[in-house]
Motif scaffolding. Structure first.
Motif, PDB file in Angstrom:
ATOM      1  N   ILE A  58       0.641  -1.071   0.039  1.00  0.00           N
ATOM      2  CA  ILE A  58       0.108  -0.008   0.019  1.00  0.00           C
ATOM      3  C   ILE A  58       0.997   1.131   0.181  1.00  0.00           C
ATOM      4  N   SER A  59       2.013   1.135   0.757  1.00  0.00           N
ATOM      5  CA  SER A  59       2.733   2.390   0.989  1.00  0.00           C
ATOM      6  C   SER A  59       3.575   2.839  -0.426  1.00  0.00           C
ATOM      7  N   ILE A  60       3.847   1.766  -1.279  1.00  0.00           N
ATOM      8  CA  ILE A  60       4.489   1.755  -2.396  1.00  0.00           C
ATOM      9  C   ILE A  60       3.566   2.231  -3.614  1.00  0.00           C
ATOM     10  N   LEU A  61       2.228   1.497  -3.620  1.00  0.00           N
ATOM     11  CA  LEU A  61       1.355   2.151  -4.284  1.00  0.00           C
ATOM     12  C   LEU A  61       1.175   3.462  -4.355  1.00  0.00           C
ATOM     13  N   LYS A  62       0.871   3.994  -2.895  1.00  0.00           N
ATOM     14  CA  LYS A  62       0.509   5.528  -2.770  1.00  0.00           C
ATOM     15  C   LYS A  62       1.523   6.444  -3.426  1.00  0.00           C
ATOM     16  N   LYS A 104       2.750  -1.106 -12.880  1.00  0.00           N
ATOM     17  CA  LYS A 104       3.004  -0.598 -11.260  1.00  0.00           C
ATOM     18  C   LYS A 104       2.723  -1.625 -10.113  1.00  0.00           C
ATOM     19  N   ALA A 105       1.519  -1.988 -10.127  1.00  0.00           N
ATOM     20  CA  ALA A 105       1.327  -2.873  -9.203  1.00  0.00           C
ATOM     21  C   ALA A 105       1.970  -4.323  -9.137  1.00  0.00           C
ATOM     22  N   GLU A 110       6.161  -7.143  -6.029  1.00  0.00           N
ATOM     23  CA  GLU A 110       7.573  -7.811  -5.939  1.00  0.00           C
ATOM     24  C   GLU A 110       8.248  -7.190  -4.894  1.00  0.00           C
ATOM     25  N   LEU A 111       8.494  -5.720  -4.897  1.00  0.00           N
ATOM     26  CA  LEU A 111       9.165  -4.903  -4.111  1.00  0.00           C
ATOM     27  C   LEU A 111       8.771  -5.226  -2.567  1.00  0.00           C
ATOM     28  N   ALA A 112       7.419  -5.165  -2.436  1.00  0.00           N
ATOM     29  CA  ALA A 112       6.653  -5.401  -1.067  1.00  0.00           C
ATOM     30  C   ALA A 112       6.997  -6.903  -0.614  1.00  0.00           C
ATOM     31  N   VAL A 113       6.923  -7.777  -1.210  1.00  0.00           N
ATOM     32  CA  VAL A 113       7.078  -9.066  -0.721  1.00  0.00           C
ATOM     33  C   VAL A 113       8.636  -9.336  -0.526  1.00  0.00           C
ATOM     34  N   PHE A 134      -1.627 -11.454  -7.604  1.00  0.00           N
ATOM     35  CA  PHE A 134      -2.755 -10.463  -7.334  1.00  0.00           C
ATOM     36  C   PHE A 134      -3.664 -10.356  -8.379  1.00  0.00           C
ATOM     37  N   GLU A 135      -4.839  -9.713  -7.671  1.00  0.00           N
ATOM     38  CA  GLU A 135      -6.081  -9.620  -8.819  1.00  0.00           C
ATOM     39  C   GLU A 135      -6.220  -7.912  -8.673  1.00  0.00           C
ATOM     40  N   ILE A 136      -6.653  -7.335  -9.983  1.00  0.00           N
ATOM     41  CA  ILE A 136      -7.041  -6.023  -9.802  1.00  0.00           C
ATOM     42  C   ILE A 136      -8.600  -5.966 -10.321  1.00  0.00           C
ATOM     43  N   ASN A 137      -9.326  -5.578  -9.804  1.00  0.00           N
ATOM     44  CA  ASN A 137     -10.786  -5.584 -10.327  1.00  0.00           C
ATOM     45  C   ASN A 137     -11.181  -4.146 -10.351  1.00  0.00           C
TER      46      ASN A 137
END
Length: 137
Positions: A58-62, A104-105, A110-113, A134-137
């Protein structure tokens, strides 16, 4: 880092307290006297991995200015039969909703995990195979 763990009954129900005032209830399996009054210890391991990687994701995506409108995670683990029944494989499924760029997701996950999640690194160092999707809906 330190936690405090106190037994709450004559069986195996505990209350844990970490750095804040939040308390977590922990209980064992029915086989050892657990009464379903808390989370089981190995479930806490899955929760730790899921939350550790999610905080970073979440931090990276923000920081990437991605818009997240909903976020959840499923973490499943396979354990070996012999004692101790440690995890052999764990899979994290991130479920995201919002205006998110797929590339980007993917990079953020990858970075987060694999880079920022210390729980992931401890599990992998212990021989656990950790995967994610991951799934993006």
């Amino acid at each position: 880092m330190k936690i405090e763990l106190n037994r709450l009954n004559d069986a195996v129900h505990f209350e844990a307290k970490g750095s804040g005032e939040v308390k977590v209830h922990i209980d064992g399996s029915e086989a050892i006297g657990g009464q379903g009054l808390g989370v089981r210890p190995m479930e806490l391991v899955l929760m730790a991995l899921g939350s550790c990687s999610s905080l970073d994701l979440i931090s990276i995506l923000k920081k990437q200015r991605q818009e997240i409108t909903d976020f959840s995670v499923d973490v499943t683990g396979d354990r070996r039969e012999e004692i101790p029944t440690i995890f052999t494989k764990i899979h994290i499924l991130f479920k995201l909703k919002g205006k998110l760029d797929q590339a980007k997701a993917e990079k953020a996950a990858e970075l987060a995990v694999k880079k920022y999640c210390s729980v992931h690194d401890m599990l992998v160092a212990g021989g656990v195979e950790v995967t994610y999707s991951f799934e993006i809906n």
